[in-house]
Design a protein around this motif. Structure first.
Motif, PDB file in Angstrom:
ATOM      1  N   ILE A  77       0.863  -1.186   0.000  1.00 49.43           N
ATOM      2  CA  ILE A  77       0.000   0.000   0.000  1.00 49.43           C
ATOM      3  C   ILE A  77       0.900   1.237   0.000  1.00 49.43           C
ATOM      4  CG2 ILE A  77      -1.702   1.327   1.309  1.00 49.43           C
ATOM      5  CD1 ILE A  77      -2.863  -1.263   2.301  1.00 49.43           C
ATOM      6  N   HIS A  78       0.506   2.216  -0.808  1.00 46.78           N
ATOM      7  CA  HIS A  78       1.257   3.468  -0.929  1.00 46.78           C
ATOM      8  C   HIS A  78       0.431   4.609  -0.335  1.00 46.78           C
ATOM      9  CE1 HIS A  78       3.882   6.528  -2.675  1.00 46.78           C
ATOM     10  NE2 HIS A  78       2.812   7.128  -3.150  1.00 46.78           N
ATOM     11  N   MET A  79       1.109   5.519   0.340  1.00 44.43           N
ATOM     12  CA  MET A  79       0.446   6.645   0.993  1.00 44.43           C
ATOM     13  C   MET A  79       1.262   7.908   0.731  1.00 44.43           C
ATOM     14  SD  MET A  79      -0.269   6.962   5.085  1.00 44.43           S
ATOM     15  CE  MET A  79      -0.978   8.409   5.858  1.00 44.43           C
ATOM     16  N   THR A  80       0.585   9.008   0.448  1.00 44.41           N
ATOM     17  CA  THR A  80       1.297  10.266   0.216  1.00 44.41           C
ATOM     18  C   THR A  80       0.418  11.440   0.624  1.00 44.41           C
ATOM     19  OG1 THR A  80       2.637  11.476  -1.404  1.00 44.41           O
ATOM     20  CG2 THR A  80       0.529  10.610  -2.177  1.00 44.41           C
ATOM     21  N   GLY A  81       0.931  12.644   0.457  1.00 47.78           N
ATOM     22  CA  GLY A  81       0.168  13.846   0.785  1.00 47.78           C
ATOM     23  C   GLY A  81       1.072  14.956   1.294  1.00 47.78           C
ATOM     24  N   HIS A  82       0.455  16.111   1.527  1.00 51.04           N
ATOM     25  CA  HIS A  82       1.186  17.286   2.002  1.00 51.04           C
ATOM     26  C   HIS A  82       0.839  17.661   3.445  1.00 51.04           C
ATOM     27  CE1 HIS A  82       1.260  17.851  -2.411  1.00 51.04           C
ATOM     28  NE2 HIS A  82       2.377  18.510  -2.216  1.00 51.04           N
ATOM     29  N   GLY A  83      -0.361  17.304   3.891  1.00 47.48           N
ATOM     30  CA  GLY A  83      -0.853  17.891   5.134  1.00 47.48           C
ATOM     31  C   GLY A  83      -1.197  16.906   6.232  1.00 47.48           C
ATOM     32  N   ASN A  84      -2.294  17.178   6.918  1.00 50.27           N
ATOM     33  CA  ASN A  84      -2.657  16.481   8.144  1.00 50.27           C
ATOM     34  C   ASN A  84      -3.069  15.033   7.885  1.00 50.27           C
ATOM     35  OD1 ASN A  84      -3.062  16.272  10.883  1.00 50.27           O
ATOM     36  ND2 ASN A  84      -5.126  17.106  10.844  1.00 50.27           N
ATOM     37  N   VAL A  85      -2.745  14.194   8.857  1.00 44.24           N
ATOM     38  CA  VAL A  85      -3.110  12.778   8.841  1.00 44.24           C
ATOM     39  C   VAL A  85      -3.696  12.438  10.199  1.00 44.24           C
ATOM     40  CG1 VAL A  85      -2.290  10.403   8.605  1.00 44.24           C
ATOM     41  CG2 VAL A  85      -1.221  12.225   7.253  1.00 44.24           C
ATOM     42  N   VAL A  86      -4.877  11.848  10.208  1.00 42.15           N
ATOM     43  CA  VAL A  86      -5.519  11.465  11.465  1.00 42.15           C
ATOM     44  C   VAL A  86      -6.027  10.037  11.342  1.00 42.15           C
ATOM     45  CG1 VAL A  86      -7.449  11.875  13.032  1.00 42.15           C
ATOM     46  CG2 VAL A  86      -6.190  13.817  12.075  1.00 42.15           C
ATOM     47  N   PHE A  87      -5.657   9.185  12.300  1.00 39.91           N
ATOM     48  CA  PHE A  87      -6.177   7.824  12.381  1.00 39.91           C
ATOM     49  C   PHE A  87      -7.038   7.711  13.631  1.00 39.91           C
ATOM     50  CE2 PHE A  87      -1.931   6.340  10.384  1.00 39.91           C
ATOM     51  CZ  PHE A  87      -2.414   6.579   9.098  1.00 39.91           C
ATOM     52  N   SER A  88      -8.232   7.160  13.495  1.00 42.81           N
ATOM     53  CA  SER A  88      -9.031   6.836  14.668  1.00 42.81           C
ATOM     54  C   SER A  88      -8.392   5.629  15.359  1.00 42.81           C
ATOM     55  CB  SER A  88     -10.464   6.503  14.259  1.00 42.81           C
ATOM     56  OG  SER A  88     -10.496   5.285  13.525  1.00 42.81           O
ATOM     57  N   ASP A  89      -8.847   5.320  16.560  1.00 44.10           N
ATOM     58  CA  ASP A  89      -8.324   4.152  17.266  1.00 44.10           C
ATOM     59  C   ASP A  89      -8.556   2.886  16.456  1.00 44.10           C
ATOM     60  OD1 ASP A  89      -7.513   5.772  19.345  1.00 44.10           O
ATOM     61  OD2 ASP A  89      -9.266   5.339  20.610  1.00 44.10           O
ATOM     62  N   GLU A  90      -9.740   2.778  15.866  1.00 42.84           N
ATOM     63  CA  GLU A  90     -10.081   1.594  15.069  1.00 42.84           C
ATOM     64  C   GLU A  90      -9.202   1.502  13.823  1.00 42.84           C
ATOM     65  OE1 GLU A  90     -13.825   1.383  12.714  1.00 42.84           O
ATOM     66  OE2 GLU A  90     -14.293  -0.287  14.056  1.00 42.84           O
ATOM     67  N   GLU A  91      -8.981   2.639  13.166  1.00 41.18           N
ATOM     68  CA  GLU A  91      -8.140   2.649  11.971  1.00 41.18           C
ATOM     69  C   GLU A  91      -6.701   2.286  12.310  1.00 41.18           C
ATOM     70  OE1 GLU A  91     -10.410   6.003   9.221  1.00 41.18           O
ATOM     71  OE2 GLU A  91      -8.942   6.625  10.718  1.00 41.18           O
ATOM     72  N   ALA A  92      -6.207   2.841  13.405  1.00 37.15           N
ATOM     73  CA  ALA A  92      -4.832   2.549  13.828  1.00 37.15           C
ATOM     74  C   ALA A  92      -4.660   1.061  14.115  1.00 37.15           C
ATOM     75  CB  ALA A  92      -4.468   3.374  15.057  1.00 37.15           C
ATOM     76  N   GLU A  93      -5.641   0.470  14.760  1.00 38.31           N
ATOM     77  CA  GLU A  93      -5.563  -0.952  15.081  1.00 38.31           C
ATOM     78  C   GLU A  93      -5.631  -1.797  13.814  1.00 38.31           C
ATOM     79  OE1 GLU A  93      -7.498  -4.185  18.205  1.00 38.31           O
ATOM     80  OE2 GLU A  93      -8.412  -2.203  17.967  1.00 38.31           O
ATOM     81  N   ASN A  94      -6.474  -1.385  12.871  1.00 39.23           N
ATOM     82  CA  ASN A  94      -6.595  -2.126  11.618  1.00 39.23           C
ATOM     83  C   ASN A  94      -5.290  -2.071  10.821  1.00 39.23           C
ATOM     84  OD1 ASN A  94      -8.498  -3.615   9.858  1.00 39.23           O
ATOM     85  ND2 ASN A  94      -8.136  -1.928   8.432  1.00 39.23           N
ATOM     86  N   LEU A  95      -4.683  -0.886  10.767  1.00 38.70           N
ATOM     87  CA  LEU A  95      -3.424  -0.731  10.045  1.00 38.70           C
ATOM     88  C   LEU A  95      -2.310  -1.507  10.734  1.00 38.70           C
ATOM     89  CD1 LEU A  95      -1.901   0.569   7.714  1.00 38.70           C
ATOM     90  CD2 LEU A  95      -1.579   2.605   9.133  1.00 38.70           C
ATOM     91  N   ARG A  96      -2.293  -1.481  12.050  1.00 37.21           N
ATOM     92  CA  ARG A  96      -1.283  -2.231  12.800  1.00 37.21           C
ATOM     93  C   ARG A  96      -1.410  -3.731  12.518  1.00 37.21           C
ATOM     94  NH1 ARG A  96      -2.131  -0.052  17.233  1.00 37.21           N
ATOM     95  NH2 ARG A  96      -3.666  -1.463  18.133  1.00 37.21           N
ATOM     96  N   THR A  97      -2.639  -4.240  12.528  1.00 40.21           N
ATOM     97  CA  THR A  97      -2.865  -5.654  12.255  1.00 40.21           C
ATOM     98  C   THR A  97      -2.425  -6.006  10.847  1.00 40.21           C
ATOM     99  OG1 THR A  97      -4.750  -5.702  13.772  1.00 40.21           O
ATOM    100  CG2 THR A  97      -4.604  -7.490  12.170  1.00 40.21           C
ATOM    101  N   TYR A  98      -2.723  -5.144   9.882  1.00 42.79           N
ATOM    102  CA  TYR A  98      -2.317  -5.368   8.497  1.00 42.79           C
ATOM    103  C   TYR A  98      -0.802  -5.489   8.379  1.00 42.79           C
ATOM    104  CZ  TYR A  98      -0.906  -3.921   3.790  1.00 42.79           C
ATOM    105  OH  TYR A  98      -0.277  -3.827   2.568  1.00 42.79           O
TER     106      TYR A  98
END
Length: 216
Positions: A77-98
């Motif tokens: 998975i590729h991720m890019t951007g210039h500005g703010n990034v926010v992960f909810s608790d659920e999103e953070a856990e999902n990404l960590r598991t991945y």
């Protein structure tokens, strides 16, 4: 969305990779940052990889959301951007598991993303820190050799380029490229008017990352 248990996520990723071969996706995230930046970058990198390192990547990368179980369909998975990034608790856990289940995330700072991204990653891995990869790391000597490490593509603040990683049991699971802007080098030549040699370096380094992620 309910996350997959760690062991189930691993087998889901393993089975999906074996069935769908090589596929990559762009990560869509919240916070206001332009996750959709550099629209021609990844398609151009895909063409380069298919023509030069023997991949068979679909020409148009899919888009996946951080909290979605569909991220487990993609080993890269590729991720890019210039500005703010926010992960909810659920999103953070999902990404960590991945990531702990065998996935790989490449984050390319398109300029200005670093302070927000580092804060977001603290939620994903509160017990891990970004480490700079040495110039002799295998990712710099896949098909193409970069003996000095990450190439400098755009000046930004004039600082040296850095390849920062997060590891799990000596396995690189996340790569964060800063002060390089590989994605700008992958874009159509008319977008930034980069010299051919600069674009070539960016594409070659991108190919190294792709190959490393698929063969690690």
């Amino acid at each position: 969305m309910k996350r997959l248990p760690h062991y189930l996520a691993f087998f889901t990723l393993l089975i999906t990779v074996s069935l769908s071969a090589q596929e990559i996706a762009i990560l869509k995230y919240k916070g206001g940052g332009d996750w959709y930046a550099n629209p021609t970058a990844l398609p151009n990198l895909i063409v380069f990889c298919n023509e030069n390192i023997g991949t068979a990547l679909p020409p148009k990368p899919e888009t996946v959301e951080v909290g979605s179980s569909t991220i487990f369909q993609y080993p890269f998975i590729h991720m890019t951007g210039h500005g703010n990034v926010v992960f909810s608790d659920e999103e953070a856990e999902n990404l960590r598991t991945y990531l702990l289940s065998g996935g790989f995330l490449h984050i390319d700072d398109n300029y200005g993303m670093a302070p927000y991204l580092k804060k977001a990653l603290e939620k994903v891995f509160p017990d891990k820190t970004l480490e700079e990869l040495p110039s002799d790391h295998p990712i710099f000597k896949q098909v193409y050799s970069f003996p000095d490490g990450l190439p400098k593509i755009h000046e930004h603040d004039g600082k040296r380029p850095q390849a920062l990683g997060i590891f799990d049991e000596n396995r690189l699971i996340l790569l964060f490229t800063v002060e390089s802007d590989l994605g700008d080098g992958w874009e159509d030549p008319s977008v930034h008017n980069d010299p051919d040699e600069i674009r070539t370096k960016a594409l070659q380094m991108g190919a190294n990352i792709i190959q490393y992620a698929f063969t690690k």
